[in-house]
Write a protein that holds these residues in place. Structure first.
Motif, PDB file in Angstrom:
ATOM      1  N   SER A  57      10.444   2.563  -1.310  1.00 33.93           N
ATOM      2  CA  SER A  57       8.992   2.727  -1.123  1.00 33.93           C
ATOM      3  C   SER A  57       8.465   3.937  -1.888  1.00 33.93           C
ATOM      4  N   THR A  59       6.656   6.132  -0.479  1.00 33.54           N
ATOM      5  CA  THR A  59       6.853   7.252   0.447  1.00 33.54           C
ATOM      6  C   THR A  59       8.226   7.891   0.204  1.00 33.54           C
ATOM      7  N   GLU A 134      -1.687  13.457  -7.356  1.00 34.80           N
ATOM      8  CA  GLU A 134      -1.758  12.016  -7.088  1.00 34.80           C
ATOM      9  C   GLU A 134      -2.777  11.395  -8.049  1.00 34.80           C
ATOM     10  N   ASN A 138      -5.732   7.878  -3.979  1.00 37.21           N
ATOM     11  CA  ASN A 138      -6.071   6.761  -3.093  1.00 37.21           C
ATOM     12  C   ASN A 138      -7.263   7.077  -2.187  1.00 37.21           C
ATOM     13  N   ASP A 167       2.588  11.766  -8.098  1.00 32.20           N
ATOM     14  CA  ASP A 167       2.586  10.570  -7.259  1.00 32.20           C
ATOM     15  C   ASP A 167       1.743   9.543  -7.999  1.00 32.20           C
ATOM     16  N   ALA A 169       1.765   6.292  -7.626  1.00 26.69           N
ATOM     17  CA  ALA A 169       1.882   4.989  -6.950  1.00 26.69           C
ATOM     18  C   ALA A 169       1.113   3.952  -7.764  1.00 26.69           C
ATOM     19  N   LYS A 198       2.376  -2.372  -5.563  1.00 27.44           N
ATOM     20  CA  LYS A 198       0.916  -2.277  -5.414  1.00 27.44           C
ATOM     21  C   LYS A 198       0.289  -3.185  -6.480  1.00 27.44           C
TER      22      LYS A 198
HETATM   23  C1  LIG Z   1      -0.993   7.299  -3.642  1.00 27.40           C
HETATM   24  C2  LIG Z   1       0.094   6.695  -2.804  1.00 27.40           C
HETATM   25  N1  LIG Z   1       1.299   7.275  -2.794  1.00 27.40           N
HETATM   26  C3  LIG Z   1       2.311   6.761  -2.077  1.00 27.40           C
HETATM   27  C4  LIG Z   1       2.148   5.609  -1.348  1.00 27.40           C
HETATM   28  C5  LIG Z   1       3.281   5.118  -0.505  1.00 27.40           C
HETATM   29  O1  LIG Z   1       3.797   3.887  -0.887  1.00 27.40           O
HETATM   30  P1  LIG Z   1       4.620   3.006   0.154  1.00 27.40           P
HETATM   31  O2  LIG Z   1       3.620   2.290   0.982  1.00 27.40           O
HETATM   32  O3  LIG Z   1       5.422   2.103  -0.751  1.00 27.40           O
HETATM   33  O4  LIG Z   1       5.481   3.909   0.939  1.00 27.40           O
HETATM   34  C6  LIG Z   1       0.898   4.976  -1.327  1.00 27.40           C
HETATM   35  C7  LIG Z   1       0.698   3.763  -0.518  1.00 27.40           C
HETATM   36  O5  LIG Z   1      -0.383   3.235  -0.386  1.00 27.40           O
HETATM   37  C8  LIG Z   1      -0.158   5.534  -2.069  1.00 27.40           C
HETATM   38  O6  LIG Z   1      -1.385   4.992  -2.075  1.00 27.40           O
END
Ligand SMILES: Cc1ncc(COP(=O)(O)O)c(C=O)c1O
Length: 335
Positions: A57, A59, A134, A138, A167, A169, A198
């Motif tokens: 993940s 995370t 990031e 998000n 980050d 993602a 995603k």
């Molecule tokens: C910016 C960001 N980082 C990390 C993650 C974590 O990803 P995961 O849901 O695969 O743990 C997300 C999940 O939405 C995210 O938006």
């Protein structure tokens, strides 16, 4: 049903499932899964780092990056609302023993703001060790950090002896928004995380990329957390498929987010915070949970972020006509 809660809700296509079924596999804890090896090599090459590690993940990718580049008692600096210190269950504190300093507002952050927030080099204070950026951000509605801002922060980090983690993602969305390659966007960072699950449409999986010694440490912590996986080439194959087939189409998601935002701006009582920069739209409604519940009854799903704001995310399972239907549903809900 139109599901705009997140770009994590996509389902693997028949072709992706076929690639998964046909994957060559081995035991990856022994380093013997050829498909994982291919995915890790591909990821490292894409972002321009020496090595990559496949993890379950985003995370885990973030937490391994933090754990591998800090010691308990250190501090990290992140944007206010950053996923790694807001939505990861307190992992930075619980698993890494790290204090988080949150800087900036609305996803924006500058080198000057970080310089002001850095604790003095004095025994009273935690030792600042890591900056986590990031991109896209998000919580703020998919805001993209520019290449220049990243470079200025990287210069400060180098001057102060701080490591720099991205980050990403939604790294491919960020590169698209900035108009540069993923490699160029990733260049100033020591470690880069990106997600396959995603916008890229794989069912699971993220990559942490960086220098070999950092990733050796991360691999050990991955084991400690139970993230060592066995015949996981089945999942890596989905990731390879996603990188081959689902990157170019992200521009459609950005266009759909822009179309959604333009339509929302015309609905009385709703206001878009700012024009979307990627595939996330955050808008304000007088009673966000109520509007979300009403829309859900009519087959439209979104997430209320708080009492007044709602997040809608475009992704590969949302077409332009779905966006138009979502807008029609919202118009019905507010009247
Ligand atoms: C910016 C960001 N980082 C990390 C993650 C974590 O990803 P995961 O849901 O695969 O743990 C997300 C999940 O939405 C995210 O938006």
């Amino acid at each position: 049903l139109i599901d705009l809660r997140s770009d994590t809700v996509t389902r693997p296509s028949p072709d992706m499932r076929r690639a998964m079924a046909e994957a060559e596999v081995g035991d990856d804890v022994y380093g013997e899964d050829p498909t994982v090896a291919r995915l890790e090599a591909r990821a490292a090459e894409l972002v321009g780092k020496a090595a990559a590690l496949f993890v379950p993940s985003g995370t885990m990718a973030n937490q391994l990056a933090i754990r591998a580049q800090t010691e308990p008692g250190d501090a990290l600096i992140a944007q206010t609302g950053a996923h790694c210190v807001t939505y990861e269950g307190g992992g930075a504190a619980a698993l890494c023993g790290v204090d988080a300093l949150r800087v900036g507002a609305d996803g924006a952050i500058t080198a000057d703001e970080i310089a002001v927030a850095l604790p003095p080099d004095d025994d009273h204070f935690p030792r600042a060790r890591l900056v986590c950026l990031e991109n896209t951000h998000n919580r703020s509605g998919g805001r993209a950090l520019g290449v220049r801002t990243q470079r200025e922060i990287a210069a400060l980090a180098a001057e102060r002896g701080l490591r720099l983690h991205l980050d990403g993602a939604r790294l491919f969305n960020a590169a698209l928004a900035a108009g540069v390659s993923v490699r160029e966007l990733a260049e100033p960072f020591d470690t880069v995380a990106f997600c396959l699950s995603k916008g890229l449409g794989a069912p699971v999986g993220s990559l942490l990329c960086g220098a070999r010694d950092t990733l050796r440490r991360a691999r050990r912590f991955r084991k400690m957390l139970g993230g060592g996986m066995r015949q996981v080439g089945i999942l890596a194959a989905a990731g390879l498929y996603a990188l081959d087939h689902n990157v170019a189409r992200l521009a459609e998601d950005h266009a759909h987010a822009a179309r959604l935002a333009a339509g929302l701006a015309e609905i009385p009582g709703l206001a878009v915070m700012r024009p979307p920069e990627s595939n996330i739209v955050v808008f304000v409604a007088p009673d966000a949970p109520k509007l979300v519940a009403r829309a859900r009854e009519r087959g439209l799903r979104m997430n209320a972020l708080d009492a007044r704001s709602i997040r809608a995310v475009t992704h590969m399972d949302v077409s332009a006509s779905d966006v138009d239907r979502a807008l029609a549903t919202l118009r019905e809900c507010v009247t």
